[in-house]
Scaffold this active site. Sequence first.
Site, PDB file in Angstrom:
ATOM      1  N   GLN A   1       0.817  -1.202   0.000  1.00 39.50           N
ATOM      2  CA  GLN A   1       0.000   0.000   0.000  1.00 39.50           C
ATOM      3  C   GLN A   1       0.856   1.259   0.000  1.00 39.50           C
ATOM      4  OE1 GLN A   1      -3.443  -0.436  -0.494  1.00 39.50           O
ATOM      5  NE2 GLN A   1      -2.367  -2.353  -0.843  1.00 39.50           N
TER       6      GLN A   1
ATOM      7  N   HIS B   1       1.647   3.036  -3.294  1.00 39.43           N
ATOM      8  CA  HIS B   1       0.587   3.718  -4.024  1.00 39.43           C
ATOM      9  C   HIS B   1       0.779   5.224  -4.050  1.00 39.43           C
ATOM     10  CE1 HIS B   1      -2.530   1.077  -5.478  1.00 39.43           C
ATOM     11  NE2 HIS B   1      -2.566   0.398  -4.353  1.00 39.43           N
TER      12      HIS B   1
ATOM     13  N   GLU C   1      -9.251   0.809   5.557  1.00 41.10           N
ATOM     14  CA  GLU C   1      -9.721   0.399   4.225  1.00 41.10           C
ATOM     15  C   GLU C   1      -9.492  -1.099   4.029  1.00 41.10           C
ATOM     16  OE1 GLU C   1      -8.850   1.548  -0.459  1.00 41.10           O
ATOM     17  OE2 GLU C   1      -7.362   2.016   1.082  1.00 41.10           O
ATOM     18  N   HIS C   2      -8.251  -1.545   4.209  1.00 38.58           N
ATOM     19  CA  HIS C   2      -7.888  -2.962   4.128  1.00 38.58           C
ATOM     20  C   HIS C   2      -7.424  -3.434   5.507  1.00 38.58           C
ATOM     21  CE1 HIS C   2      -6.781  -1.136   0.148  1.00 38.58           C
ATOM     22  NE2 HIS C   2      -7.482  -2.159  -0.310  1.00 38.58           N
TER      23      HIS C   2
ATOM     24  N   ASP D   1      -7.222  -6.940  -4.529  1.00 37.90           N
ATOM     25  CA  ASP D   1      -7.084  -5.848  -5.495  1.00 37.90           C
ATOM     26  C   ASP D   1      -7.376  -6.297  -6.919  1.00 37.90           C
ATOM     27  OD1 ASP D   1      -6.540  -3.678  -3.956  1.00 37.90           O
ATOM     28  OD2 ASP D   1      -4.379  -3.646  -4.319  1.00 37.90           O
TER      29      ASP D   1
ATOM     30  N   HIS E   1     -53.177  18.064   3.172  1.00 34.46           N
ATOM     31  CA  HIS E   1     -52.884  16.634   3.271  1.00 34.46           C
ATOM     32  C   HIS E   1     -54.087  15.893   3.867  1.00 34.46           C
ATOM     33  CE1 HIS E   1     -48.750  17.704   2.450  1.00 34.46           C
ATOM     34  NE2 HIS E   1     -48.332  16.445   2.603  1.00 34.46           N
TER      35      HIS E   1
END
Length: 424
Positions: A251, A254, A319-320, A353, A412
């Site tokens: 990661q 990235h 996230e992971h 992934d 109404h």
Amino acid sequence: MKILKVNELVSIKRSIEAGTSEQLAVVKGIITEIRNRGDVALREFTEKFDRVQLPSFSVTESEIEEAYSQVDQEYIEIVREAAENIKSFHEKQLRPSWMTTEENGTILGQKITPLDSVGVYVPGGTAAYPSSVLMNVIPAKVAGVKRIVMVSPPDEQGKLPAAVLVAAKEAGVKEIYKVGGAQAVAALAYGTETIAAVDKITGPGNIFVALAKREVFGDVDIDMIAGPSEIAVLADDTARADEVAADLLSQAEHDPRACSVLVTPSMALAEAVAEEVEKQLAILPRKEIAARSIAEYGAIYVTADLEEAVETVNQLAPEHLEVITENAMELLGKIRHAGAIFVGRYSSEPVGDYFAGPNHVLPTNGTARFSSPLNVDDFQKKSSVIIYSEKALKENGEKIAKFARMEGLEAHARAVETRLKNDK
């Protein structure tokens, strides 16, 4: 990597990318220009930001054929197998419309309808992302979306990466445009002479893409404002240090703002992983990016025991999340907050992934506390169906009218009472 001891606070939450006032002004200006001048402005921005003049934004069949000639057959087969895995997983998420009939004859239900059109943004820049194509397009197709448009920034030769075009073709995309940045988001949201507007925009991008998605939200739907990637590894002393280090770096490479955290009750593992990260970092092709990420957002948090380790990752809501412990499955039920959970030694994050099937478009920056991975539901909308019976209205009409008057909405109440009077 920094090793933090028990009771020292660790957080992977970075500041939300709100952008600077200058960046926001640029994005708003681009959106206004695209809305007012369409293709002319789109062409100008493409020349300015992508440094290329394009005779046409559309990717042609000949360009797709050329892309196939530039990749080997093994890659094509891998893409096809991955696509089938992703399709199979997302097909299990499909839900039917439904109706129920009450004793008084009223029919209530829910009608599920796919969106008419979706725009998928595929980032360019430092790497090509054919996996993003599959993960965004396939759930939309499974959901029943008829028109799927893909946009991606061209290189200085006016081309898109061959691997990306092949993935798009295999996923069934028929509309592909060589445009990127905030201008592509604006074109998808409001339309130009070439690109018809869509109902929803998905896919990651840089800060300008993120700001543009935030600006157009409300006129169209978006998937999320995704931040840089992150991973937390929950491990005990049964884990291998070299494998954990490799996963953390997967990661870190990235983005300089990507975040990698090991949470463990084992000081021995912590020290071994810290050493192994430095060793592997030295020979990593994207080591400059990964090194910045590890230095600024990497950490190893040593807890008193496994129970505290589990609670820590729940607070992080990563996230992971990888769980590499002696009895990893026993911990699965205790994990409350994570975008995707990878259980066991062989479930390395890149498996998700690219190939396993679950979506890799995941909530970041702690938003896994309340949101989910991209899924089929994101490409469908639900309409309530109410078929109220005469008997039900006679039984409940006065209650409904009184409720309406409690809110001060006389019309109404009368809308219901008129029917009750007419049927006397």
